[in-house]
Write an enzyme that holds these catalytic residues in place. Structure first.
Site, PDB file in Angstrom:
ATOM      1  CD  GLU A  24     -11.756  29.585   2.362  1.00 50.62           C
ATOM      2  OE1 GLU A  24     -11.565  29.186   1.205  1.00 50.62           O
ATOM      3  OE2 GLU A  24     -10.937  29.409   3.282  1.00 50.62           O
TER       4      GLU A  24
ATOM      5  CB  CYS B  28      -0.921  -0.003   1.214  1.00 51.99           C
ATOM      6  SG  CYS B  28      -1.967   1.460   1.340  1.00 51.99           S
TER       7      CYS B  28
ATOM      8  CB  CYS C 140      -6.934   0.822   6.713  1.00 51.19           C
ATOM      9  SG  CYS C 140      -5.954   2.337   6.697  1.00 51.19           S
TER      10      CYS C 140
ATOM     11  CG  PHE D 240      -5.774  31.308   3.847  1.00 49.42           C
ATOM     12  CD1 PHE D 240      -5.886  31.162   2.470  1.00 49.42           C
ATOM     13  CD2 PHE D 240      -4.814  32.172   4.341  1.00 49.42           C
ATOM     14  CE1 PHE D 240      -5.048  31.868   1.600  1.00 49.42           C
ATOM     15  CE2 PHE D 240      -3.978  32.886   3.487  1.00 49.42           C
ATOM     16  CZ  PHE D 240      -4.099  32.729   2.115  1.00 49.42           C
TER      17      PHE D 240
ATOM     18  CD  GLN E 298      -6.837  20.975  10.275  1.00 50.25           C
ATOM     19  OE1 GLN E 298      -5.941  20.148  10.147  1.00 50.25           O
ATOM     20  NE2 GLN E 298      -6.708  22.231   9.868  1.00 50.25           N
TER      21      GLN E 298
ATOM     22  CB  CYS F  59       1.612   3.912   5.867  1.00 50.89           C
ATOM     23  SG  CYS F  59       0.023   4.131   6.688  1.00 50.89           S
TER      24      CYS F  59
ATOM     25  CG  ASP G 132      -4.875  26.666   8.413  1.00 52.51           C
ATOM     26  OD1 ASP G 132      -3.803  26.173   7.991  1.00 52.51           O
ATOM     27  OD2 ASP G 132      -5.887  25.982   8.651  1.00 52.51           O
TER      28      ASP G 132
ATOM     29  CB  CYS H 124      -0.225  21.483   5.814  1.00 57.92           C
ATOM     30  SG  CYS H 124      -0.596  22.377   4.289  1.00 57.92           S
TER      31      CYS H 124
END
Length: 409
Positions: free
Chosen positions: A288, A64, A141, A268, A241, A67, A336, A362
């Site tokens: 936004e 997979c 999973c 944002f 999130q 991950c 953000d 992120c």
């Protein structure tokens, strides 16, 4: 066969040996051997394993592509992710104090995208193998919430209705407080004859809502999310999130950073992940680019008792950032942005110099770039909080507090 020693991990989680040679699913100090194809060993044999190596908990880990770090101890992964942020900041000449890393538990991911392919008999539903469009079944999973894992086999019916042998169908499933919110993309164009089958499948799977290409087809229950005390119904496919735990950690970090500010700008803002919790004590102006997300935020705010005033504005902050005259009325700003960061908006923040900025990111690289702009304008990076809600992946998220020198922590 070539023998190499892994020096470090790259930003994608691959081991890097001198050359450089990239070796997936290896760890620093390990000695491996394999055939080097261009700059990569695709099938390494571990000769000397690291003390940080563990047995991957998922039986499908080798196949997979979801991950990348199940072979490493959890504390190693947390230290590595914090190190990625430290390195990005150090490259900009910035040192920071770090809060302890917050890691979401296994089986907590509340949104997932399954791939579906129609076969001669039935359908294959699962995830792509590494660097491939081949779909592999992952019946157990360890990342996604059990409610989403249980949905997987039932999606085969939708592939039968919407899929073709040539095209892949994408299922974006989000776990709401009322059940699963499912958006299907990439299938055949909708025809009236399909609607009865889609409705029947939505009932059989007890979906809260079913949409196709973002257009709602069936709603059994409003798929609401809780942002603070507000119930918000996001539009299909809206950003959320990845885990409840991760969202709670980021929201608490933002609340801590903002402190007792009376007026806050949330840039944002999405559907109100931070704006609505902040409204328990502050007036908030949410900005936004997507009108539908702000409509969801506004609807949640109006029905939630005891919140301060929340205003909103549809604005593309990349093309039309808020200017210093807009920003100077706020005691604190939350920002953000997407992975590209917010270079233009950060430049205006540096001119406006609001007392406190709560930054969520992120992407450590663009965060460090934008933080450098603010530090050059007189801000201090008070602390950074790494939040790992994409468990076993190389993805890194963070929240941070920046303030002018005279603002207490």
């Amino acid at each position: 066969m070539t023998k190499v020693r892994i020096d470090r991990l790259g930003l994608h989680g691959d081991g890097i040996a001198p050359g450089p040679v990239y070796v997936a699913r290896t760890l620093p100090s390990e000695v491996v051997e394999g055939v080097i194809d261009q700059d990569r060993i695709a099938a390494p044999r571990i000769l000397m394993p690291s003390a940080d190596r563990v047995k991957a908990p998922c039986a499908q880990y080798a196949r997979c592509g979801g991950c990348a770090l199940q072979h490493a101890r959890d504390d190693f992964v947390a230290e590595w992710k914090q190190g990625v942020v430290e390195q990005a900041l150090r490259a900009q000449g910035i040192e920071a104090r770090f809060r302890p890393v917050k890691t979401s538990p296994a089986r907590s991911r509340r949104r997932v995208t399954f791939a579906g392919r129609r076969l001669k008999k039935g359908a294959s539903i699962g995830f792509h193998t590494r660097a491939s469009d081949t779909v592999v079944d992952v019946p157990d999973c360890r990342v996604i919430a059990p409610e989403l894992a249980a949905l997987r086999e039932g999606l085969a019916g939708f592939v039968t209705v919407l899929g073709s042998r040539k095209a892949e169908v994408s299922f974006s499933a989000t776990l709401s407080e009322a059940g699963v919110d499912l958006d299907i993309r990439g299938g055949k164009p909708l025809e009236p004859a399909m609607f009865p089958a889609l409705t029947r499948l939505a009932h059989e799977l007890d979906l809260a809502r079913l949409s196709v290409e973002g257009d709602v087809q069936v709603t059994l229950r409003p798929p609401f999310q809780m942002f603070g005390t507000a119930q918000v119904i996001p539009p299909p496919g809206a950003f959320l999130q990845a885990t409840r735990e991760g969202e709670a950690a980021l929201a608490q970090a933002v609340v801590d950073a903002v402190g007792h500010a009376k007026r806050v700008a949330d840039l944002f803002s999405g559907c109100g992940t931070f704006a609505l919790p902040l409204a328990r004590q502050s007036e908030v102006h949410a900005v936004e680019g997507e009108a539908a997300m702000l409509e969801a935020l506004d609807g949640g705010w109006r029905k939630a008792p005891g919140l301060a005033r929340v205003t909103h504005e549809v604005r593309d902050l990349f093309r039309r950032p808020l200017l210093p005259d807009d920003l100077r009325m706020f005691d604190a700003v939350v920002i953000d942005p997407p992975r590209a960061g917010a270079e233009a908006q950060t430049a205006e923040l540096a001119k406006a110099r609001p007392p406190v900025i709560a930054a969520v990111s992120c992407n450590p690289i663009t965060f460090a770039r934008d933080a450098k702009t603010l530090v050059n304008a007189g801000y201090t990076l008070d602390w950074v909080q790494v939040v790992d809600q994409f468990r076993w992946s190389p993805h890194v998220e963070l929240a941070a507090r920046l303030s002018l020198a005279h603002i207490p922590n």
